[in-house]
Write an enzyme that holds these catalytic residues in place. Structure first.
Site, PDB file in Angstrom:
ATOM      1  N   CYS A   5     -10.208   1.389  -9.001  1.00 25.99           N
ATOM      2  CA  CYS A   5      -9.628   1.752  -7.706  1.00 25.99           C
ATOM      3  C   CYS A   5     -10.728   2.111  -6.705  1.00 25.99           C
ATOM      4  O   CYS A   5     -11.504   3.040  -6.931  1.00 25.99           O
ATOM      5  CB  CYS A   5      -8.659   2.918  -7.874  1.00 25.99           C
ATOM      6  SG  CYS A   5      -8.081   3.586  -6.315  1.00 25.99           S
ATOM      7  N   CYS A   8     -10.605   5.719  -5.379  1.00 26.08           N
ATOM      8  CA  CYS A   8     -11.092   6.685  -6.379  1.00 26.08           C
ATOM      9  C   CYS A   8     -12.614   6.735  -6.346  1.00 26.08           C
ATOM     10  O   CYS A   8     -13.213   7.809  -6.406  1.00 26.08           O
ATOM     11  CB  CYS A   8     -10.636   6.287  -7.781  1.00 26.08           C
ATOM     12  SG  CYS A   8      -8.972   6.827  -8.202  1.00 26.08           S
ATOM     13  N   ASN A  84       1.763   3.234   4.444  1.00 27.97           N
ATOM     14  CA  ASN A  84       2.408   2.023   3.936  1.00 27.97           C
ATOM     15  C   ASN A  84       2.722   2.245   2.462  1.00 27.97           C
ATOM     16  O   ASN A  84       1.826   2.589   1.688  1.00 27.97           O
ATOM     17  CB  ASN A  84       1.479   0.817   4.116  1.00 27.97           C
ATOM     18  CG  ASN A  84       1.174   0.546   5.577  1.00 27.97           C
ATOM     19  OD1 ASN A  84       2.011   0.776   6.448  1.00 27.97           O
ATOM     20  ND2 ASN A  84      -0.028   0.078   5.864  1.00 27.97           N
ATOM     21  N   GLY A  90       3.346  -3.729   3.236  1.00 29.30           N
ATOM     22  CA  GLY A  90       1.972  -4.018   3.643  1.00 29.30           C
ATOM     23  C   GLY A  90       0.920  -3.165   2.971  1.00 29.30           C
ATOM     24  O   GLY A  90      -0.243  -3.195   3.377  1.00 29.30           O
ATOM     25  N   HIS A  95      -3.811   3.354  -3.730  1.00 31.71           N
ATOM     26  CA  HIS A  95      -4.213   4.766  -3.865  1.00 31.71           C
ATOM     27  C   HIS A  95      -3.747   5.377  -2.549  1.00 31.71           C
ATOM     28  O   HIS A  95      -4.199   4.953  -1.470  1.00 31.71           O
ATOM     29  CB  HIS A  95      -5.731   4.869  -4.054  1.00 31.71           C
ATOM     30  CG  HIS A  95      -6.254   6.260  -4.199  1.00 31.71           C
ATOM     31  ND1 HIS A  95      -7.117   6.647  -5.208  1.00 31.71           N
ATOM     32  CD2 HIS A  95      -6.050   7.369  -3.447  1.00 31.71           C
ATOM     33  CE1 HIS A  95      -7.418   7.928  -5.067  1.00 31.71           C
ATOM     34  NE2 HIS A  95      -6.773   8.397  -3.999  1.00 31.71           N
ATOM     35  N   HIS A  97      -2.799   6.852   0.877  1.00 31.32           N
ATOM     36  CA  HIS A  97      -3.616   7.205   2.040  1.00 31.32           C
ATOM     37  C   HIS A  97      -2.743   7.277   3.273  1.00 31.32           C
ATOM     38  O   HIS A  97      -1.766   6.553   3.407  1.00 31.32           O
ATOM     39  CB  HIS A  97      -4.757   6.193   2.242  1.00 31.32           C
ATOM     40  CG  HIS A  97      -4.305   4.762   2.239  1.00 31.32           C
ATOM     41  ND1 HIS A  97      -4.025   4.070   1.078  1.00 31.32           N
ATOM     42  CD2 HIS A  97      -4.050   3.910   3.251  1.00 31.32           C
ATOM     43  CE1 HIS A  97      -3.638   2.845   1.378  1.00 31.32           C
ATOM     44  NE2 HIS A  97      -3.629   2.723   2.698  1.00 31.32           N
ATOM     45  N   HIS A  99      -2.980   6.714   7.247  1.00 29.71           N
ATOM     46  CA  HIS A  99      -3.768   6.193   8.365  1.00 29.71           C
ATOM     47  C   HIS A  99      -3.627   7.143   9.557  1.00 29.71           C
ATOM     48  O   HIS A  99      -2.529   7.630   9.845  1.00 29.71           O
ATOM     49  CB  HIS A  99      -3.232   4.829   8.816  1.00 29.71           C
ATOM     50  CG  HIS A  99      -3.338   3.737   7.800  1.00 29.71           C
ATOM     51  ND1 HIS A  99      -4.350   2.806   7.818  1.00 29.71           N
ATOM     52  CD2 HIS A  99      -2.557   3.412   6.736  1.00 29.71           C
ATOM     53  CE1 HIS A  99      -4.177   1.952   6.819  1.00 29.71           C
ATOM     54  NE2 HIS A  99      -3.098   2.292   6.143  1.00 29.71           N
TER      55      HIS A  99
HETATM   56  P1  AMP Z   1      -2.959  -0.291   3.424  1.00 33.42           P
HETATM   57  O1  AMP Z   1      -2.504  -1.616   3.955  1.00 33.42           O
HETATM   58  O2  AMP Z   1      -2.133   0.846   3.976  1.00 33.42           O
HETATM   59  O3  AMP Z   1      -3.074  -0.263   1.927  1.00 33.42           O
HETATM   60  O4  AMP Z   1      -4.382  -0.065   4.058  1.00 33.42           O
HETATM   61  C1  AMP Z   1      -5.562  -0.160   3.347  1.00 33.42           C
HETATM   62  C2  AMP Z   1      -6.650   0.122   4.342  1.00 33.42           C
HETATM   63  O5  AMP Z   1      -7.830   0.397   3.633  1.00 33.42           O
HETATM   64  C3  AMP Z   1      -6.951  -1.043   5.280  1.00 33.42           C
HETATM   65  O6  AMP Z   1      -6.802  -0.597   6.640  1.00 33.42           O
HETATM   66  C4  AMP Z   1      -8.391  -1.425   4.955  1.00 33.42           C
HETATM   67  O7  AMP Z   1      -9.128  -1.814   6.089  1.00 33.42           O
HETATM   68  C5  AMP Z   1      -8.915  -0.129   4.346  1.00 33.42           C
HETATM   69  N1  AMP Z   1     -10.009  -0.289   3.390  1.00 33.42           N
HETATM   70  C6  AMP Z   1     -10.088  -1.142   2.351  1.00 33.42           C
HETATM   71  N2  AMP Z   1     -11.246  -0.992   1.675  1.00 33.42           N
HETATM   72  C7  AMP Z   1     -11.916   0.011   2.306  1.00 33.42           C
HETATM   73  C8  AMP Z   1     -13.179   0.628   2.106  1.00 33.42           C
HETATM   74  N3  AMP Z   1     -14.011   0.265   1.119  1.00 33.42           N
HETATM   75  N4  AMP Z   1     -13.544   1.615   2.955  1.00 33.42           N
HETATM   76  C9  AMP Z   1     -12.752   1.975   3.969  1.00 33.42           C
HETATM   77  N5  AMP Z   1     -11.542   1.442   4.209  1.00 33.42           N
HETATM   78  C10 AMP Z   1     -11.134   0.453   3.407  1.00 33.42           C
HETATM   79 ZN    ZN Z   2      -7.438   5.665  -6.948  1.00 33.79          ZN
END
Ligand code: AMP
Ligand code: ZN
Length: 106
Positions: A5, A8, A84, A90, A95, A97, A99
């Site tokens: 992940c 993580c 999301n 989407g 993991h 999060h 936004h």
């Molecule tokens: P979601 O569609 O809500 O799962 O959003 C995942 C978000 O994580 C997207 O906006 C990606 O641009 C962001 N993301 C993916 N990998 C990384 C990373 N290594 N560092 C920072 N953001 C990331």
């Molecule tokens: Zn994780």
């Protein structure tokens, strides 16, 4: 910690990342592909795949407190938050999060 992940690895310092804010159980860092001038992600240190898997009420409040604390720290008064949940909505990184999207600081 889930071995495969990305969040993580970021949250536990395996991938060095600049944190904009941290709390006991959360970290905040910049989205790698920003969809607004300011695009932050508030992430629990513990691996929780989606909001549907979050049962710890203290962590729930700490996540939202981190949203408030980091926006206050950056002087951002106007912002959007988004979670999301599930592929169909989407979600790409499984993991949890939150936004934070904003047009400008201060
Ligand atoms: P979601 O569609 O809500 O799962 O959003 C995942 C978000 O994580 C997207 O906006 C990606 O641009 C962001 N993301 C993916 N990998 C990384 C990373 N290594 N560092 C920072 N953001 C990331
Ligand atoms: Zn994780």
């Amino acid at each position: 910690m889930s071995e495969d992940c990305i969040f993580c690895k970021i949250a536990n310092g395996i991938i060095p990342t600049e944190f904009v804010h941290t709390s006991a159980n959360t970290v905040v860092f910049k989205d790698i592909n920003p969809k607004a001038p300011i695009h932050l992600l508030v992430v629990p240190k513990k691996h929780i795949p989606t909001l549907n898997d979050l049962e710890d009420r203290e962590l729930m409040s700490e996540l939202l407190q981190s949203v408030k604390d980091v926006t206050k720290k950056l002087n951002i008064s106007d912002y959007k938050t988004q979670i999301n949940t599930g592929k169909g909505a989407g979600q790409e990184v499984f993991h949890l999060h939150i936004h934070i999207l904003a047009n400008k600081e201060g």
